[in-house]
Design a protein around this motif. Structure first.
Motif, mmCIF file in Angstrom:
data_model
loop_
_atom_site.group_PDB
_atom_site.id
_atom_site.type_symbol
_atom_site.label_atom_id
_atom_site.label_comp_id
_atom_site.label_asym_id
_atom_site.label_seq_id
_atom_site.Cartn_x
_atom_site.Cartn_y
_atom_site.Cartn_z
ATOM 1 N N ILE A 91 114.399 57.835 74.236
ATOM 2 C CA ILE A 91 114.358 58.260 75.631
ATOM 3 C C ILE A 91 113.845 57.167 76.559
ATOM 4 C CG2 ILE A 91 114.041 60.665 74.982
ATOM 5 C CD1 ILE A 91 111.120 60.426 75.746
ATOM 6 N N ARG A 92 113.292 56.085 76.005
ATOM 7 C CA ARG A 92 112.895 54.952 76.846
ATOM 8 C C ARG A 92 114.050 53.990 77.089
ATOM 9 N NH1 ARG A 92 108.375 52.810 72.912
ATOM 10 N NH2 ARG A 92 110.144 53.241 71.546
ATOM 11 N N GLY A 93 115.135 54.193 76.360
ATOM 12 C CA GLY A 93 116.219 53.227 76.401
ATOM 13 C C GLY A 93 116.032 52.116 75.394
ATOM 14 N N TYR A 94 115.066 52.260 74.451
ATOM 15 C CA TYR A 94 114.815 51.242 73.429
ATOM 16 C C TYR A 94 115.747 51.465 72.250
ATOM 17 C CZ TYR A 94 110.490 49.532 75.588
ATOM 18 O OH TYR A 94 109.576 48.964 76.427
ATOM 19 N N TYR A 95 116.226 50.350 71.677
ATOM 20 C CA TYR A 95 117.070 50.450 70.498
ATOM 21 C C TYR A 95 116.273 50.979 69.311
ATOM 22 C CZ TYR A 95 120.848 47.928 72.761
ATOM 23 O OH TYR A 95 121.863 47.575 73.599
ATOM 24 N N ARG A 96 116.893 51.894 68.605
ATOM 25 C CA ARG A 96 116.281 52.368 67.369
ATOM 26 C C ARG A 96 116.446 51.287 66.304
ATOM 27 N NH1 ARG A 96 115.668 58.085 66.960
ATOM 28 N NH2 ARG A 96 116.341 59.187 68.830
ATOM 29 N N VAL A 97 115.378 51.063 65.553
ATOM 30 C CA VAL A 97 115.410 50.055 64.498
ATOM 31 C C VAL A 97 115.372 50.773 63.160
ATOM 32 C CG1 VAL A 97 114.229 48.097 63.468
ATOM 33 C CG2 VAL A 97 114.272 48.366 65.957
ATOM 34 N N GLY A 98 116.310 50.487 62.281
ATOM 35 C CA GLY A 98 116.351 51.165 61.003
ATOM 36 C C GLY A 98 116.860 52.587 61.176
ATOM 37 N N THR A 99 116.460 53.474 60.280
ATOM 38 C CA THR A 99 116.865 54.880 60.352
ATOM 39 C C THR A 99 116.104 55.565 61.482
ATOM 40 O OG1 THR A 99 117.205 54.872 57.963
ATOM 41 C CG2 THR A 99 117.077 57.019 59.057
ATOM 42 N N PRO A 100 116.790 56.317 62.348
ATOM 43 C CA PRO A 100 116.077 56.962 63.468
ATOM 44 C C PRO A 100 114.945 57.864 62.991
ATOM 45 C CG PRO A 100 118.440 57.085 63.779
ATOM 46 C CD PRO A 100 118.231 56.565 62.390
ATOM 47 N N ASP A 101 113.861 57.855 63.745
ATOM 48 C CA ASP A 101 112.729 58.735 63.453
ATOM 49 C C ASP A 101 113.029 60.135 63.976
ATOM 50 O OD1 ASP A 101 111.526 56.420 62.621
ATOM 51 O OD2 ASP A 101 110.470 56.097 64.507
ATOM 52 N N LEU A 102 112.100 61.066 63.694
ATOM 53 C CA LEU A 102 112.219 62.417 64.225
ATOM 54 C C LEU A 102 111.637 62.515 65.623
ATOM 55 C CD1 LEU A 102 111.347 64.600 61.134
ATOM 56 C CD2 LEU A 102 113.567 63.951 62.009
ATOM 57 N N GLY A 103 110.739 61.598 65.985
ATOM 58 C CA GLY A 103 110.103 61.650 67.291
ATOM 59 C C GLY A 103 110.979 61.045 68.367
ATOM 60 N N ALA A 104 110.670 61.354 69.633
ATOM 61 C CA ALA A 104 111.427 60.787 70.746
ATOM 62 C C ALA A 104 111.024 59.335 70.984
ATOM 63 C CB ALA A 104 111.193 61.609 72.007
ATOM 64 N N TYR A 105 109.779 58.981 70.639
ATOM 65 C CA TYR A 105 109.318 57.597 70.685
ATOM 66 C C TYR A 105 109.143 57.124 69.251
ATOM 67 C CZ TYR A 105 108.141 58.280 75.616
ATOM 68 O OH TYR A 105 108.186 58.511 76.959
ATOM 69 N N GLU A 106 109.546 55.893 68.962
ATOM 70 C CA GLU A 106 109.559 55.461 67.577
ATOM 71 C C GLU A 106 108.802 54.154 67.399
ATOM 72 O OE1 GLU A 106 113.367 55.900 65.631
ATOM 73 O OE2 GLU A 106 114.199 56.570 67.533
ATOM 74 N N ALA A 107 107.959 54.126 66.348
ATOM 75 C CA ALA A 107 107.309 52.866 66.004
ATOM 76 C C ALA A 107 108.379 51.871 65.571
ATOM 77 C CB ALA A 107 106.294 53.083 64.884
ATOM 78 N N GLY A 108 108.301 50.638 66.081
ATOM 79 C CA GLY A 108 109.270 49.620 65.696
ATOM 80 C C GLY A 108 110.489 49.546 66.591
ATOM 81 N N ALA A 109 110.672 50.515 67.481
ATOM 82 C CA ALA A 109 111.827 50.455 68.374
ATOM 83 C C ALA A 109 111.658 49.313 69.367
ATOM 84 C CB ALA A 109 111.989 51.775 69.099
#
Length: 666
Positions: A91-109
């Motif tokens: 939701i920040r417009g950040y690329y997901r890195v690796g397999t997407p997390d379950l949260g809307a914000y992701e560590a490593g994105a």
């Protein structure tokens, strides 16, 4: 386009064997994962058939469902499912890195996929640069497919560990067009040979570091570990600021120390920071701020003037930071609405849920009653049955009768506190209080008694009933009951007989506590004053029988308090005369013409009827003792006796008394 958030992921495999997958065939096998809890059956108990994984949100109590950096659900999503592809950005417009997390914000994105290149033609495991060489570094911002993204992020450039032998010459200040470059100048001094350095680039909020560069030749030998590394605070705290302190070691190589590396990690994310020492001096302290609640290992190692450094020579301490309050929880028992109060013992069983706390864990529970602290409980003090989240304690301090509101505060190891909801209960172990300050004394036979005032109160559950029970003394029959809840009562004159009166009062509250006045099983006896005189006619309506034979003696007593009845006899019979009449008592021997005739004593009496004829006609002999008062039945009437001697006594009561109720004190 919206994130679906779960506090817990729970499902049931219906008791079948096999591997349970999450996220389709691309998911992680949960039975291979360490963070699994098992539940089964109807009692919500843990078992082999159902699996549960805690997501570790950052602060769900404050509605922050961002996954913590060490959440086991990071990279636990799936790229596609049933024909739908996971979004490539959060939701920040950040690329997901690796397999997407379950949260809307992701560590490593990352906002961009960053790449760093240099203009050196030959790459080796260790890249060598030459004295006096210029080095150009280029940063590019790309998308997930490798295409250049036109960006305009601010740029910062830095040399790690410092610019002792490499200088920043010039560089772009932003990534206009999607890339940025900077030029660096290597020293031309021979003493710079062996210096190791990296180029660090800051791109907006992101950070990128180059591989290691070495000037001309490799000189090895990292500095030794620091001495006595400590951290303050050293225990769990709700403040994110920590201080490291150490002492500089003695180093046989005697190279200058130009700085130190601090690595902060929560086990998943790693943050390195370089400290540059002042020229000719070293630092012995460092401060950092924990980015979010969690447990962080802080490693520190030194760097020499050639850039030699080795994490294997580090020392480490642990920072414990928790600014998240314990999870919300509720109380159970005792609880009730005030209009239907639930009553407990004076040491109630208090029950509440333990919903846990991340990351420091529940340290203790503080129990409050009516705004006052009642007690403190650690986990070892609380009983949890069958794996349930509900625990209970038995109160240790006695509560007085009354009404109570209670709640619990859960405090974690960092002193964060969550308060539960409140429960309401009552304590009522005491019976109603019966106050009867003016009991009946002596009353008149045949007359309605004065008002009998009784106050019955109960400070907790309230009075259920309050009654006065009365009966005629000696009747041995049932009591007549009068209701006291409406106010004072009176006993009607028709029930007030000269034999006497007995009554008691009892009351019960709304939870069954019972008491009686004057005490349990006791009666209050009332003396009744006779309506007329007490006479021998009550026993001999035709007069006292006379005669001169020894069989004509009568043995009598007076069952009322009439004072000294001697005058009632002498006024009619005249002075004692052995030829007219004789009156005996017994007091350690026969006593003729006793000085008094009183209640409780027995007397022998005989007279010659011929001596009391009037004009040749018999005279009716009848004694009138005047108004008498009945004898109270409580306390028992006592007559003094002496061991080894005879005692003649008469019953003080105007009714039959069973011989079973005549007893000696011992």
């Amino acid at each position: 386009s919206q994130a679906i958030v779960f506090n817990n992921i729970i499902w049931d495999n219906n008791g079948e064997n096999g591997v349970v997958h999450f996220g389709g065939n691309n998911g992680v096998k949960f039975n291979d994962y360490n963070n699994i809890q098992y539940k089964s059956g109807d009692n919500n108990e843990y078992g082999p058939n159902t699996f549960q994984l805690e997501p570790r949100f950052k602060n769900p109590s404050s509605d922050n469902y961002q996954l913590s950096n060490n959440s086991p659900l990071i990279d636990m999503g799936t790229l596609n499912l049933e024909g739908y592809n996971a979004p490539i950005t959060d939701i920040r417009g950040y690329y997901r890195v690796g397999t997407p997390d379950l949260g809307a914000y992701e560590a490593g994105a990352s906002k961009y996929l960053l790449a760093m290149t240099d203009d050196i033609e030959t790459d080796e495991d260790t890249t060598f640069v030459k004295l006096g060489q210029e080095l150009t570094i280029t940063i590019t911002t790309g998308d997930i497919d490798g295409n250049l993204v036109l960006s305009n992020e601010s740029m910062s450039w830095n040399i790690f560990p410092n610019q002792k032998y490499v200088k920043f010459v010039s560089g772009d200040t932003d990534t206009e067009g999607g890339d940025a470059s900077a030029t660096f100048q290597v020293t031309d001094q021979d003493r710079g040979k062996g210096f190791r350095f990296r180029i660090e680039a800051g791109v907006g909020e992101a950070f990128l570091r180059s591989e290691m560069y070495v000037i001309e030749e490799l000189v090895t030998g990292a500095p030794p570990p620091v001495v006595e590394l400590t951290i303050t605070p050293s225990d769990w705290t709700n403040q994110p600021n920590f201080n490291l302190n150490w002492q500089t070691p003695i180093w046989a190589a005697q190279r200058d120390l130009i700085g130190a590396v601090v690595e902060i990690t929560d086990g998943i994310n790693v943050h390195n920071e370089y400290m540059s020492f002042p020229s000719g001096d070293t630092l012995t302290n460092y401060s950092f701020t924990a980015p979010e609640a969690g447990q962080y290992d802080a490693y520190l190692w030194l760097i020499d003037e050639l850039g030699n450094e080795d994490k294997d020579s580090s020392r480490s301490v642990t920072a414990y930071f928790d600014d998240i309050v314990p999870e919300s929880f509720v109380t159970h028992n005792p609880d009730s609405p005030e209009e239907d109060t639930f009553y407990t013992s004076d040491k109630p069983r208090f029950e509440w849920d333990d919903m846990g706390d991340y990351p420091s864990g529940i340290k203790e529970w503080q129990l409050f009653i009516n705004d006052n602290h009642y007690d403190t409980y650690t986990r070892s003090d609380v009983t949890f049955d069958g794996g349930s989240d509900m625990g209970y304690v038995i109160g240790g301090t006695t509560l007085q009768d009354g009404y109570y509101t209670w709640w619990v505060e859960a405090a974690d190891s960092a002193e964060n506190i969550t308060r539960s909801d409140s429960g309401f209960f009552g304590v009522d172990l005491s019976p109603p209080k019966i106050s009867h300050s003016s009991p009946l004394g002596t009353i008149d036979a045949g007359s309605t008694t004065p008002s009998i005032n009784v106050t019955v109160t109960d400070g907790a559950s309230g009075v259920k009933y309050a009654n006065l029970h009365y009966r005629r003394s000696g009747s041995g029959g049932g009591f007549v009951t009068l209701d006291l809840t409406s106010g004072p009562v009176s006993i009607p004159g028709s029930d007030v007989k000269e034999d006497g009166l007995e009554y008691y009062i009892d009351a019960e509250d709304n939870v069954g506590n019972y008491d009686a006045w004057p005490s349990m099983g006791e009666l209050h006896a009332v003396s009744v004053r006779s309506e007329g005189s007490i006479t021998t006619a009550d026993s001999w309506s035709n007069g006292i029988p006379g005669g001169t034979d020894s069989t004509n003696y009568v043995f009598f007593s007076i069952p009322f308090e009439v004072g000294n009845a001697k005058s009632a006899i002498t006024s009619l019979m005249g002075p004692p005369d052995e030829f007219n009449y004789r009156l005996f008592s017994y007091n350690n021997g026969w006593q003729e013409d006793p000085p008094s005739v009183t209640m409780g004593n027995a007397y022998f009496f005989i007279f010659d009827p011929d001596k009391y004829e009037v004009e040749g006609l018999p005279t009716k002999i009848e004694f009138n003792f005047g108004v008498g008062t009945s004898t109270p039945t409580n306390p028992p009437y006592s007559i003094g006796v002496s061991s080894g001697q005879w005692k003649f006594f008469g019953s003080p009561y105007n009714y039959g008394v069973s011989l079973d109720n005549v007893y000696t004190e011992d």
